[in-house]
Design a protein around this motif. Structure first.
Motif, mmCIF file in Angstrom:
data_model
loop_
_atom_site.group_PDB
_atom_site.id
_atom_site.type_symbol
_atom_site.label_atom_id
_atom_site.label_comp_id
_atom_site.label_asym_id
_atom_site.label_seq_id
_atom_site.Cartn_x
_atom_site.Cartn_y
_atom_site.Cartn_z
ATOM 1 N N LEU A 80 0.823 -1.063 -0.023
ATOM 2 C CA LEU A 80 0.094 0.035 0.138
ATOM 3 C C LEU A 80 0.824 1.360 -0.007
ATOM 4 O O LEU A 80 1.978 1.344 0.808
ATOM 5 C CB LEU A 80 -0.942 0.047 1.379
ATOM 6 C CG LEU A 80 -2.021 1.221 1.433
ATOM 7 C CD1 LEU A 80 -2.849 1.252 0.124
ATOM 8 C CD2 LEU A 80 -2.507 1.096 2.787
ATOM 9 N N HIS A 81 0.545 2.111 -0.967
ATOM 10 C CA HIS A 81 1.439 3.290 -1.033
ATOM 11 C C HIS A 81 0.345 4.485 -1.398
ATOM 12 O O HIS A 81 -0.310 4.322 -2.263
ATOM 13 C CB HIS A 81 2.574 3.210 -2.278
ATOM 14 C CG HIS A 81 3.492 4.282 -2.347
ATOM 15 N ND1 HIS A 81 4.281 4.724 -1.288
ATOM 16 C CD2 HIS A 81 3.620 5.051 -3.494
ATOM 17 C CE1 HIS A 81 4.992 5.766 -1.749
ATOM 18 N NE2 HIS A 81 4.793 5.950 -2.886
ATOM 19 N N VAL A 82 0.844 5.708 -0.757
ATOM 20 C CA VAL A 82 0.017 6.746 -0.802
ATOM 21 C C VAL A 82 0.982 8.174 -1.369
ATOM 22 O O VAL A 82 1.901 8.173 -1.078
ATOM 23 C CB VAL A 82 -0.840 7.234 0.226
ATOM 24 C CG1 VAL A 82 -2.086 6.187 0.377
ATOM 25 C CG2 VAL A 82 -0.230 7.234 1.592
ATOM 26 N N GLY A 83 0.412 8.963 -1.891
ATOM 27 C CA GLY A 83 1.144 10.269 -2.344
ATOM 28 C C GLY A 83 -0.220 11.256 -2.111
ATOM 29 O O GLY A 83 -1.398 10.849 -2.414
ATOM 30 N N ILE A 84 0.139 12.593 -2.530
ATOM 31 C CA ILE A 84 -0.778 13.582 -2.687
ATOM 32 C C ILE A 84 -0.510 14.607 -3.753
ATOM 33 O O ILE A 84 0.739 15.045 -4.047
ATOM 34 C CB ILE A 84 -0.898 14.259 -1.570
ATOM 35 C CG1 ILE A 84 -2.066 15.428 -1.439
ATOM 36 C CG2 ILE A 84 0.325 14.897 -0.892
ATOM 37 C CD1 ILE A 84 -2.504 15.957 0.206
ATOM 38 N N CYS A 85 -1.697 14.782 -4.584
ATOM 39 C CA CYS A 85 -1.332 15.762 -5.740
ATOM 40 C C CYS A 85 -1.148 17.198 -5.480
ATOM 41 O O CYS A 85 -1.742 17.661 -4.496
ATOM 42 C CB CYS A 85 -2.586 15.892 -6.563
ATOM 43 S SG CYS A 85 -3.252 14.093 -7.243
ATOM 44 N N ILE A 86 0.113 17.772 -5.785
ATOM 45 C CA ILE A 86 0.462 19.149 -5.579
ATOM 46 C C ILE A 86 -0.304 20.068 -6.799
ATOM 47 O O ILE A 86 -0.189 21.094 -6.716
ATOM 48 C CB ILE A 86 1.924 19.427 -5.425
ATOM 49 C CG1 ILE A 86 2.621 18.714 -6.785
ATOM 50 C CG2 ILE A 86 2.296 18.632 -4.333
ATOM 51 C CD1 ILE A 86 4.156 19.211 -6.746
ATOM 52 N N ASN A 87 -0.570 19.341 -7.937
ATOM 53 C CA ASN A 87 -1.231 20.120 -9.023
ATOM 54 C C ASN A 87 -1.893 18.803 -9.749
ATOM 55 O O ASN A 87 -2.027 17.857 -9.374
ATOM 56 C CB ASN A 87 -0.342 21.015 -9.744
ATOM 57 C CG ASN A 87 0.775 20.349 -10.334
ATOM 58 O OD1 ASN A 87 1.069 19.026 -10.934
ATOM 59 N ND2 ASN A 87 1.969 20.670 -10.294
ATOM 60 N N THR A 88 -2.239 19.268 -11.018
ATOM 61 C CA THR A 88 -3.160 18.276 -11.896
ATOM 62 C C THR A 88 -2.187 17.308 -12.579
ATOM 63 O O THR A 88 -2.713 16.367 -13.378
ATOM 64 C CB THR A 88 -4.111 18.814 -12.882
ATOM 65 O OG1 THR A 88 -3.259 19.829 -13.524
ATOM 66 C CG2 THR A 88 -5.316 19.693 -11.833
ATOM 67 N N LYS A 89 -0.913 17.679 -12.367
ATOM 68 C CA LYS A 89 0.141 16.841 -13.415
ATOM 69 C C LYS A 89 0.939 15.828 -12.250
ATOM 70 O O LYS A 89 1.767 15.007 -12.818
ATOM 71 C CB LYS A 89 0.690 17.680 -14.444
ATOM 72 C CG LYS A 89 -0.136 18.070 -15.202
ATOM 73 C CD LYS A 89 0.698 18.957 -16.267
ATOM 74 C CE LYS A 89 -0.400 19.696 -16.959
ATOM 75 N NZ LYS A 89 -0.445 19.868 -18.515
#
Length: 116
Positions: A80-89
């Motif tokens: 399980l790995h997560v990240g967070i969008c800092i913009n739409t790309k």
């Protein structure tokens, strides 16, 4: 747009929530805070964890599109790995080599989540 430049290159630390380093959920907690959202801190076994087990306690909804602040669940080394969008790309996440930014889609996305 939020500034995450101070986080880039920070070391990976298992269960890390700041100094000296972050794990993948730790960086999501920190960047969410910068977006004005507060996620509870929780520890989980990355080998056996499933997102379904945590969605309700994190107050998140499954959504269909990315936006700044959206949380990505990804397939990364079969954990399980997560990240967070800092913009739409692009999104920010923490891996063994440290905190870095990647293009959205560079790692297989299993789910996109937004705050309730």
């Amino acid at each position: 747009m939020i500034d995450v430049s101070d986080l880039i290159g920070r070391p990976y630390q298992e269960n890390g929530r700041g100094d000296p380093g972050y794990d993948c959920y730790g960086i999501v907690i920190e960047v969410s805070r910068r977006f004005g959202f507060f996620l509870p801190d929780l520890l989980y076994n990355k080998e056996t964890a499933r997102s379904e087990d945590y969605i309700t306690c994190l107050n998140l909804n499954l959504i269909n599109t990315v936006f700044p602040g959206a949380i990505l669940e990804m397939a990364y080394q079969e954990r399980l790995h997560v990240g967070i969008c800092i913009n739409t790309k692009e999104f920010i996440h923490a891996v063994n080599s440290g905190v870095r930014i990647n293009r959205i889609g560079s790692i297989e996305i299993r789910g996109i989540y937004g705050y309730r």
